[in-house]
Structures are given as structure tokens and as C-alpha cells.
Design a protein around this motif. Structure first.
Motif, mmCIF file in Angstrom:
data_model
loop_
_atom_site.group_PDB
_atom_site.id
_atom_site.type_symbol
_atom_site.label_atom_id
_atom_site.label_comp_id
_atom_site.label_asym_id
_atom_site.label_seq_id
_atom_site.Cartn_x
_atom_site.Cartn_y
_atom_site.Cartn_z
ATOM 1 N N ALA A 133 43.357 42.778 33.350
ATOM 2 C CA ALA A 133 43.271 42.034 34.613
ATOM 3 C C ALA A 133 42.007 41.187 34.679
ATOM 4 C CB ALA A 133 43.331 42.997 35.796
ATOM 5 N N ALA A 134 40.927 41.679 34.068
ATOM 6 C CA ALA A 134 39.666 40.938 34.047
ATOM 7 C C ALA A 134 39.682 39.828 32.996
ATOM 8 C CB ALA A 134 38.500 41.894 33.785
ATOM 9 N N GLY A 135 40.701 39.806 32.159
ATOM 10 C CA GLY A 135 40.819 38.776 31.133
ATOM 11 C C GLY A 135 39.906 38.968 29.939
ATOM 12 N N VAL A 136 39.427 40.202 29.725
ATOM 13 C CA VAL A 136 38.487 40.462 28.627
ATOM 14 C C VAL A 136 39.113 41.206 27.455
ATOM 15 C CG1 VAL A 136 36.478 40.411 30.141
ATOM 16 C CG2 VAL A 136 37.637 42.599 29.695
ATOM 17 N N LEU A 137 40.375 41.573 27.574
ATOM 18 C CA LEU A 137 41.039 42.316 26.506
ATOM 19 C C LEU A 137 42.209 41.503 25.971
ATOM 20 C CD1 LEU A 137 41.152 44.939 24.880
ATOM 21 C CD2 LEU A 137 42.681 45.854 26.622
ATOM 22 N N PRO A 138 41.980 40.815 24.854
ATOM 23 C CA PRO A 138 43.076 40.052 24.251
ATOM 24 C C PRO A 138 44.183 40.998 23.798
ATOM 25 C CG PRO A 138 40.969 39.556 23.191
ATOM 26 C CD PRO A 138 40.757 40.723 24.093
ATOM 27 N N TYR A 139 45.419 40.563 23.897
ATOM 28 C CA TYR A 139 46.533 41.423 23.515
ATOM 29 C C TYR A 139 46.490 41.828 22.054
ATOM 30 C CZ TYR A 139 48.720 41.202 28.027
ATOM 31 O OH TYR A 139 48.975 41.360 29.356
#
Length: 131
Positions: A74-80
Motif C-alpha cells: 500500500a505504501a508503494g515500497v514493495l515491488p511485486y
């Protein structure tokens, strides 16, 4: 500098109780991580660390605990492509340190990189600069 007695929280059943006993025995350093005690170890240490500001604390970054996966996405810090187990990208590490700071109630004195070899796709050769 002389050696300091430390307590680790990796396999503690009751982190707060175990660390309180260690502190009363003279321990001056606590080691923990965001994934210990099913993601609750850092937050359970907050009252103890608040009451004992002289005690130093270390934690770890890089491992992606199941309890943090959704928030990191959700924070956009964990790439898939880093979603399984470990992530050593700068944004994720900064996010994880900030999260540990909030959970601990203070800035960690030391932050270890958890299993840095997971950052190499082939896991062969030097893990960092070749040292």
C-alpha cells in the motif's frame, strides 16, 4: 570498547517478560526484528525501552514479514518481484526502518541487513563489494 551483554528476542514466547528479566539481570542491549514474535516483538518492547533509555536496541531490515506485506504494498515500497521473503531496495529499507522506529518508540541504535545474500539473483560470488 568492552563487550556488552545482550538479549535476543528471536524465539521468546513472551518478549516483554523475557527482556524485562534480562534487563533486571544487567543486560544493556536488546536485539529484535520486525518478524519476531509473529510481528509483535518490536511493539512489545516499546514500554520497556521507554522506561530504560540507557538500553540499546538493534533490529533488522530486508526480510518481508507476512504481517507487513500488505502495508508495504500500500505504501508503494514493495515491488511485486520482491514480494516473496526479502527486499533490499532503498525505499523498502527506509520504510522498514521508519516502521521499526515507530514500533520501538525510538530510533534503533543499530540496524542489521537480514540475509543480504537474498538480494543476489544467483546467490554466488561476493554479496556486496567483493570484500
Amino acid at each position: 570498547m568492552s563487550a556488552q551483554l545482550a538479549v535476543g528476542t528471536y524465539r521468546c514466547r513472551d518478549v516483554a517478560q523475557s527482556v524485562a528479566a534480562a534487563l533486571s539481570a544487567g543486560v544493556t542491549w536488546v536485539d529484535t526484528a520486525p518478524n519476531y514474535a509473529f510481528g509483535t516483538a518490536e511493539s512489545s518492547l516499546r514500554p520497556l525501552l521507554g522506561a530504560c533509555p540507557h538500553v540499546r536496541v538493534s533490529t533488522k531490515v530486508g526480510f518481508v514479514p507476512d504481517s507487513d506485506r500488505r502495508a508495504a504494498r500500500a505504501a508503494g515500497v514493495l515491488p511485486y518481484d520482491h514480494d516473496r521473503g526479502h527486499c533490499l531496495t532503498r525505499p523498502y529499507i527506509a520504510w522498514q526502518v521508519a516502521r521499526s522506529r515507530a514500533r520501538l518508540g525510538r530510533v534503533p541504535d543499530l540496524v542489521f541487513v537480514h540475509n543480504p545474500e537474498h538480494g543476489r539473483p544467483d546467490r554466488t560470488g561476493p554479496a556486496c563489494c567483493g570484500c
